[in-house]
Design a protein around this motif. Structure first.
Motif, mmCIF file in Angstrom:
data_model
loop_
_atom_site.group_PDB
_atom_site.id
_atom_site.type_symbol
_atom_site.label_atom_id
_atom_site.label_comp_id
_atom_site.label_asym_id
_atom_site.label_seq_id
_atom_site.Cartn_x
_atom_site.Cartn_y
_atom_site.Cartn_z
ATOM 1 N N LEU A 520 0.923 -1.309 0.280
ATOM 2 C CA LEU A 520 0.173 -0.119 0.494
ATOM 3 C C LEU A 520 0.691 1.452 0.352
ATOM 4 O O LEU A 520 0.197 2.398 -0.952
ATOM 5 C CB LEU A 520 -0.927 0.257 1.814
ATOM 6 C CG LEU A 520 -2.354 -0.948 1.238
ATOM 7 C CD1 LEU A 520 -2.774 -0.711 2.435
ATOM 8 C CD2 LEU A 520 -2.666 -0.995 -0.303
ATOM 9 N N ASP A 521 1.823 0.918 0.909
ATOM 10 C CA ASP A 521 2.714 1.841 0.536
ATOM 11 C C ASP A 521 3.325 2.735 -0.624
ATOM 12 O O ASP A 521 3.975 3.989 -0.750
ATOM 13 C CB ASP A 521 4.344 2.412 1.780
ATOM 14 C CG ASP A 521 3.289 1.733 3.567
ATOM 15 O OD1 ASP A 521 2.158 3.132 3.693
ATOM 16 O OD2 ASP A 521 4.758 1.978 4.359
ATOM 17 N N TRP A 522 3.873 1.604 -1.367
ATOM 18 C CA TRP A 522 4.372 1.531 -2.545
ATOM 19 C C TRP A 522 3.327 2.158 -3.408
ATOM 20 O O TRP A 522 3.189 2.902 -4.516
ATOM 21 C CB TRP A 522 4.750 -0.254 -3.264
ATOM 22 C CG TRP A 522 5.617 0.125 -4.482
ATOM 23 C CD1 TRP A 522 6.868 0.754 -5.028
ATOM 24 C CD2 TRP A 522 4.915 -0.145 -6.004
ATOM 25 N NE1 TRP A 522 6.727 0.290 -5.844
ATOM 26 C CE2 TRP A 522 5.653 -0.013 -6.486
ATOM 27 C CE3 TRP A 522 3.755 -0.507 -5.877
ATOM 28 C CZ2 TRP A 522 5.353 -0.042 -8.022
ATOM 29 C CZ3 TRP A 522 3.550 -0.664 -7.285
ATOM 30 C CH2 TRP A 522 4.093 -0.195 -8.603
ATOM 31 N N ALA A 525 2.982 5.557 -2.963
ATOM 32 C CA ALA A 525 4.360 6.370 -3.449
ATOM 33 C C ALA A 525 3.743 6.441 -4.756
ATOM 34 O O ALA A 525 4.267 7.547 -5.804
ATOM 35 C CB ALA A 525 5.473 6.539 -2.851
ATOM 36 N N ALA A 526 3.373 5.744 -5.949
ATOM 37 C CA ALA A 526 3.400 5.749 -7.372
ATOM 38 C C ALA A 526 2.445 6.631 -7.442
ATOM 39 O O ALA A 526 2.112 6.660 -8.686
ATOM 40 C CB ALA A 526 3.252 4.053 -7.981
ATOM 41 N N SER A 527 1.581 6.368 -6.629
ATOM 42 C CA SER A 527 0.045 7.160 -7.114
ATOM 43 C C SER A 527 0.556 9.334 -7.629
ATOM 44 O O SER A 527 -0.340 9.208 -8.562
ATOM 45 C CB SER A 527 -1.221 7.101 -6.618
ATOM 46 O OG SER A 527 -1.129 5.666 -6.252
ATOM 47 N N ALA A 528 1.613 9.127 -6.133
ATOM 48 C CA ALA A 528 1.748 10.349 -6.528
ATOM 49 C C ALA A 528 2.363 11.032 -7.277
ATOM 50 O O ALA A 528 2.685 12.003 -8.281
ATOM 51 C CB ALA A 528 3.157 10.855 -5.467
#
Length: 585
Positions: A520-522, A525-528
């Motif tokens: 979920l953290d990854w 970060a990728a969504s940003a």
């Protein structure tokens, strides 16, 4: 020749037997089991005593007799033969060689024994079906220190290259080096360090440009290298100074016109005169020739070109060039290219924008899209530290997958099977879970879970892997496998190894599925990350994440020939219209 039965304890050992190295415990155990089961298959060969006794001396079969006694046999069959003139030396050597290959030390001892009895090297080679060169090679062991021979007889043999270096060194040097590197009892000898300490620089006759006259003048004596290939001139000398002196004298006597002798730098490259540029193609008549010695002492030739010198005008003031070998050189004005370097930079910008617009809006079939993905990974601006095995590096690793997508006319033409193989090969080279530079990170674990790569993981219930687990992890594995933990960690690990010897085990930390929180953290970060063509300034972000602003430095190997390495590239203004179109795509 007759076969009789005797008590094996009555047979006498031959003190001059061929095989002196002890056999391994495994081999003795195997032969002992065979003797207990079926007896001795091949009778030992013995000969009557020649000093007046009535006993028998063993010529061949010492180990069979010893293990027959260990097996408790009261009688065994023996083959009695007449005593040979050489005390059975050749017969013993042949039989031992056929039954089990002798190590080089025992072979050398046997050859030296036969030579002492009057055998020639040629006769030994014929009898043993070996090349004469091999016999001479083994006789070089006579130059090896006895203490080293004892170590080699234990089965601790150096490589052929190391043995060649050791045999070529003197006994005094060998003794000093062996004293410094002698192994402890039960350990193997550091033959690499020993050979490295005894290595002397060799200059080979095949690299010499001078003849026998200069060799005699400089006192060079060639030594034959018996370990060199038979079809190669293996003569060498360790007199490096005299060899190099003879090479220099030959270069001085054979300097061509416009030639010079140059030195080499620390990298072994020739130091050309100032402003001289090396000629890599066919040299012209006005070019110069440089002779130099490489690191092997071999004479090398390189051609170089000096810049043209504009001669002063003559007294008549007509601009003619007078005198010298370069009188025919005419200064030609520089011709401006059709497109300047800045023009090429602009063309590159135009092409990139058009390519990105087409990738964002043009209709592309799925097959072509996959093929373009394979093609893009092979680009010269892409660097991937692959975790796959092989000797391919850089662009060669991926370009070899791309070539199969082209037809004989250089057009993209492929079928589904060819494309499928290319895509799989590229993914194999790109995705990696190895720790270090080649680790693909989270994406490799996601890809592995998506395609079910857990089914291909090996059995992790080995001693090597379980040594990496803590006590808590071992006890957790015991709970899953229904194995009772032991008081000591070593005993617990041994029990797990025995349990998983016939069962499949994969530790939970070794599976591909990443932890949910890390995934979920990854994803957050990728969504940003901005979509293709979106301007970071519109979202209030800094331009640190903008790849068009923070350009990485290119290696010198990636510079295209004919373009400057430090050219100032014009800044790109992102058009709002294109940005909206790319974002919509």
């Amino acid at each position: 020749m007759q076969i009789i039965k005797v008590d094996p304890r009555a047979l006498k050992e031959n003190p001059d037997r061929m095989r002196q190295s002890k056999s391994s415990p495994q081999a003795d155990a195997l032969m002992l089991a065979t003797i207990k089961a079926v007896g001795i298959v091949q009778p030992p060969v013995v000969a009557p005593e020649t000093d007046g006794g009535n006993g028998y001396i063993i010529d061949a079969g010492h180990r069979r007799v010893r293990l027959a006694i260990a097996a408790g046999l009261e009688e065994i069959e023996i083959l009695v033969v007449d005593a040979a003139n050489d005390n059975g030396a050749m017969r013993s050597m042949v039989e031992n060689s056929v039954r089990e290959a002798l190590n080089p030390v025992d072979q050398w001892r046997g050859i030296e024994r036969l030579v002492a009895l009057g055998w020639t090297e040629e006769a030994i080679a014929v009898a043993l079906a070996l090349p004469v060169r091999q016999i001479r090679k083994l006789r070089l062991l006579a130059n090896v220190l006895p203490a080293m021979l004892e170590q080699m007889a234990l089965g601790d043999m150096p490589s052929e290259q190391q043995l060649r270096v050791i045999a070529a060194a003197g006994q005094v040097d060998q003794k000093e080096v062996w004293k410094a590197h002698k192994p402890k009892k039960g350990d193997t000898a550091p033959w690499w360090h020993i050979a490295n300490a005894l290595t002397k620089k060799r200059m080979y006759a095949r690299d010499a440009s001078f003849g026998d006259d200069l060799a005699q003048a400089y006192g060079i004596e060639w030594v034959e290298d018996l370990f060199a290939p038979a079809d190669e001139d293996g003569r060498y000398t360790t007199n490096v100074e005299c060899f190099l002196g003879a090479q220099h004298e030959w270069m001085t006597s054979n300097l061509p016109k416009r030639g010079a002798i140059v030195e080499v730098n620390s990298w072994g490259q020739p130091e050309l005169p100032k402003k001289g540029s090396q000629v890599y193609g066919k040299p012209s008549k006005s070019d110069h020739t440089a002779l130099y010695l490489d690191r092997d002492g071999k004479v090398q030739t390189v051609h170089y070109r000096m810049p043209e010198v504009t001669k002063p005008k003559g007294a008549s003031g007509d601009g003619s060039v007078t005198g010298g070998d370069d009188a025919d050189a005419v200064a030609t004005p520089k011709v401006r290219p059709d497109v300047t370097q800045k023009g090429h930079d602009m063309i590159g910008d135009f092409r990139t924008d058009a390519l990105h617009d087409a990738l964002g809006r043009a209709p592309i079939e799925d097959d072509m899209l996959m093929a373009l993905m394979v093609l893009a990974v092979a680009g010269q601006n892409v660097r991937i530290d692959s975790g796959a095995d092989g000797t391919f590096y850089g662009g060669k690793r991926f370009s070899r997958h791309v070539v199969g997508l082209f037809d004989e006319h250089g057009k993209l033409a492929f079928d589904q099977d060819t494309l499928r193989v290319a895509v799989r090969s590229v993914l194999i080279d790109v995705l990696s879970c190895r720790r270090g530079m080649s680790n693909s990170g989270m994406v490799a674990r996601i890809a592995g879970e998506a395609i079910g790569a857990d089914e291909f993981l090996p059995n992790m219930g080995s001693e090597d892997f379980l040594l990496c687990l803590s006590r808590q992890a071992l006890e957790a594995s015991c709970a899953e496998a229904s194995v009772q933990p032991r008081p000591k960690v070593r005993e617990t690990r041994t029990a797990l190894v025995e349990h998983f010897a016939t069962k499949y085990f994969v530790h939970p930390s070794g599976r591909f599925a990443p932890p949910a929180d890390e995934l979920l953290d990854w994803i957050r970060a990728a969504s940003a990350t901005d979509v293709v063509g979106a301007s970071p300034q519109e979202d209030g972000e800094s331009d640190i994440d903008d790849p068009s602003v923070d350009q990485p430095e290119h290696d010198t190997d990636d510079v295209v020939e004919g373009e400057p390495e430090d050219a100032d590239l014009p800044d790109h203004d992102v058009h709002d219209e294109n940005s909206d179109q790319r974002a919509a795509a």
